[in-house]
Design a protein around this motif. Structure first.
Motif, PDB file in Angstrom:
ATOM      1  N   PHE A   1     -37.754  17.634 -22.204  1.00  0.00           N
ATOM      2  CA  PHE A   1     -38.329  17.220 -23.292  1.00  0.00           C
ATOM      3  C   PHE A   1     -39.858  17.369 -22.517  1.00  0.00           C
ATOM      4  O   PHE A   1     -41.397  17.615 -22.756  1.00  0.00           O
TER       5      PHE A   1
ATOM      6  N   ILE B   1     -41.484  20.313 -21.031  1.00  0.00           N
ATOM      7  CA  ILE B   1     -40.884  21.588 -21.769  1.00  0.00           C
ATOM      8  C   ILE B   1     -42.150  22.940 -21.400  1.00  0.00           C
ATOM      9  O   ILE B   1     -41.535  24.057 -21.068  1.00  0.00           O
TER      10      ILE B   1
ATOM     11  N   THR C   1     -39.613  23.551 -31.560  1.00  0.00           N
ATOM     12  CA  THR C   1     -38.959  23.768 -29.956  1.00  0.00           C
ATOM     13  C   THR C   1     -37.971  24.612 -30.114  1.00  0.00           C
ATOM     14  O   THR C   1     -37.707  25.057 -29.055  1.00  0.00           O
TER      15      THR C   1
ATOM     16  N   TYR D   1     -38.169  27.886 -27.060  1.00  0.00           N
ATOM     17  CA  TYR D   1     -36.484  27.911 -26.033  1.00  0.00           C
ATOM     18  C   TYR D   1     -35.560  29.228 -26.668  1.00  0.00           C
ATOM     19  O   TYR D   1     -35.645  30.267 -25.044  1.00  0.00           O
TER      20      TYR D   1
ATOM     21  N   PRO E   1     -31.204  19.759 -24.850  1.00  0.00           N
ATOM     22  CA  PRO E   1     -31.660  20.456 -23.884  1.00  0.00           C
ATOM     23  C   PRO E   1     -30.971  20.460 -22.209  1.00  0.00           C
ATOM     24  O   PRO E   1     -30.579  21.328 -21.979  1.00  0.00           O
TER      25      PRO E   1
END
Lengths: 92, 379
Positions: B71, B74, B155, B159, B341
């Protein structure tokens, strides 16, 4: 008029251009646009911007508005203070 | 839609897209993610998105510690220009009972042994971090400044975009109806948009993972529990850390955007995802007692979502003995966002047959081996 200067979501200051860009990027539901941009997460909860965003989605994707605009607002209907909920009045 | 894939991941939440990204990064071609609604529709988009390393078991500590490292960097990891709004101003965990305070002593010792430099605070020290905290009956607190929270939608989107850049196909609005198994092996999935042939399926369906298990004839040891949460209007920053209490049953944070987000677990197994006025009333009492200035905040929205609960409150990241090619990342028990993650990396290791990147035991066989150490610290 310049769509960069038209505010669609007054709670979060989001312009018509930003909304149109998100639709073109593939966010073709009011729910998704809310989640990625916060349009509709402010005090009005999408009562103002929701129909406008739906109209834009309908125009760009060609889907009928009835298919795009299905508001199911989360409670409460309007903003409410915690102190009102717990029954506390202002001390004067 | 493609009709053939090397791996089909069911579920477009944070874990589904993290697994997809890690597989693609490792060179796996033809990875597909199927999402019945839209990205982060389920638990991911409904959660408090807290990121804490102060756990009571080794597995949760290691997974969260490694996830925080990801994180923190990232943008370097995913190479996409999305700000995930990671606010790293700590978690302040409050102890109101002797049992809880003793548990915190044990937890901090474990965390420190694993490189998580959490510490115990007196009520006075806790007040220095949150000056308006009501410390009545407070015995002490645990604190780690590198905990925090992030924006779960952004987030997930980060991804997803990173995965797509590496060739992953993400299909929204595609619902899995059934799974084709032949002689104990995965053959494909049936969806509302047709059949996809594949030899590997990952169940990352969160609140619906039990149903996916039934499609291959496996009774997974998880169940879904409804939890509720609310958000307020945005105000200037007054709260740094996530404030949380297990015995008082509450978590409360202020996002970088300014809104407060808070919840607790009514612990209902209801299949409804609607919120209730009872939650709003109870939460109002709880939060205004613990953090008095919140009484002047307006609530603008409340909603609900599922915790997918496992027997030991730790995720099951595993292959499946009964069905070859069936994998699962399920049972996150309310902390799936913060572990995603690292879970993506572990699942990639399992699917590729690699040695696990970290020393964790997350396989489903642990329940039969009676190796259960239950996580003691869950809201």
């Amino acid at each position: 008029m310049d769509d960069e200067k038209i505010i669609v979501c007054r709670c979060e200051d989001i312009t018509l251009k930003e909304i149109r860009d998100l639709i073109k990027e593939g966010f073709t539901t009011v729910e998704e646009i809310k989640r990625v941009s916060r349009a509709g997460m402010g005090p009005c909860q999408g009562k103002t911007c929701g129909p406008i965003i739906a109209r834009e989605i309908s125009r760009i994707t060609g889907k009928p508005i009835e298919e795009v605009y299905k508001p199911h607002n989360r409670p409460p209907f309007g903003g409410i203070f915690f102190k009102e909920i717990v029954g506390e009045t202002d001390e004067k | 839609m493609k009709n053939r894939a090397a791996v089909v991941i069911i579920g477009g939440g944070i874990n589904g897209v993290s697994i997809a990204y890690n597989l693609a990064k490792a060179g796996v071609k033809d990875v597909i993610v199927l999402e019945k609604k839209f990205l982060a529709y389920g638990a991911t988009g409904r959660c408090g998105a807290g990121v804490r390393q102060q756990w009571g078991t080794k597995q949760n500590c290691i997974l969260s510690r490694e996830s925080v490292k990801i994180f923190e960097n990232i943008k370097d990891e995913l190479k996409v220009d999305i700000d995930i709004e990671f606010k790293q101003k700590g978690y302040l965990l409050l102890a109101f009972t002797e049992k809880e305070w003793n548990q915190f002593h044990k937890n901090v010792q474990l965390q420190n042994s694993l490189g998580i430099n959490s510490k115990l605070l007196s009520p006075q020290e806790a007040k220095e971090i949150v000056p308006f905290l009501n410390t009545e009956k407070l015995l002490g607190a645990a604190y780690y400044e590198k905990d925090g929270h992030a924006n779960p939608f952004l987030t997930t989107l980060a991804y997803a975009k990173a995965a797509e850049k590496l060739g992953v196909k993400i299909y929204k609005g595609v619902e899995v109806f059934d799974i084709h198994v032949k002689e104990g092996k995965i053959k494909g999935v049936y969806t509302n948009h047709g059949y996809i042939a594949t030899e590997k399926i990952v169940n990352a369906a969160g609140g619906w993972s039990q149903e996916i298990g039934k499609m291959v004839g496996v009774d997974l040891p998880v169940y879904s529990e409804r939890h509720e949460i609310l958000a307020t209007e945005p105000v200037n920053e007054i709260l740094g850390p996530m404030v949380m209490s297990f015995s008082y049953n509450i978590y409360c944070q202020q996002t970088p955007h300014g809104s407060f987000v808070m919840g607790y677990g009514p612990k209902e197994t209801s299949k409804s995802m609607r919120s209730t006025w009872q939650f709003l009333e109870t939460m109002a009492k709880k939060v205004t007692y613990l953090l008095p200035p919140t009484k002047n905040l307006r609530v603008v929205r409340q909603w609900a979502g599922y915790y997918n609960i496992s027997p030991d409150r730790q995720p099951i990241v595993s292959s499946c003995n009964e069905v070859e090619g069936f994998y699962m990342a399920i049972g996150f028990s309310g902390h799936g966002f913060m572990l995603a993650p690292a879970v993506g990396v572990i699942m990639k290791d399992i699917i590729l047959g690699n040695k696990l990147t970290w020393d964790v035991v997350l396989d489903i066989g642990r329940f039969e081996r009676n190796e259960i150490i239950k996580e003691p610290s869950v809201v």
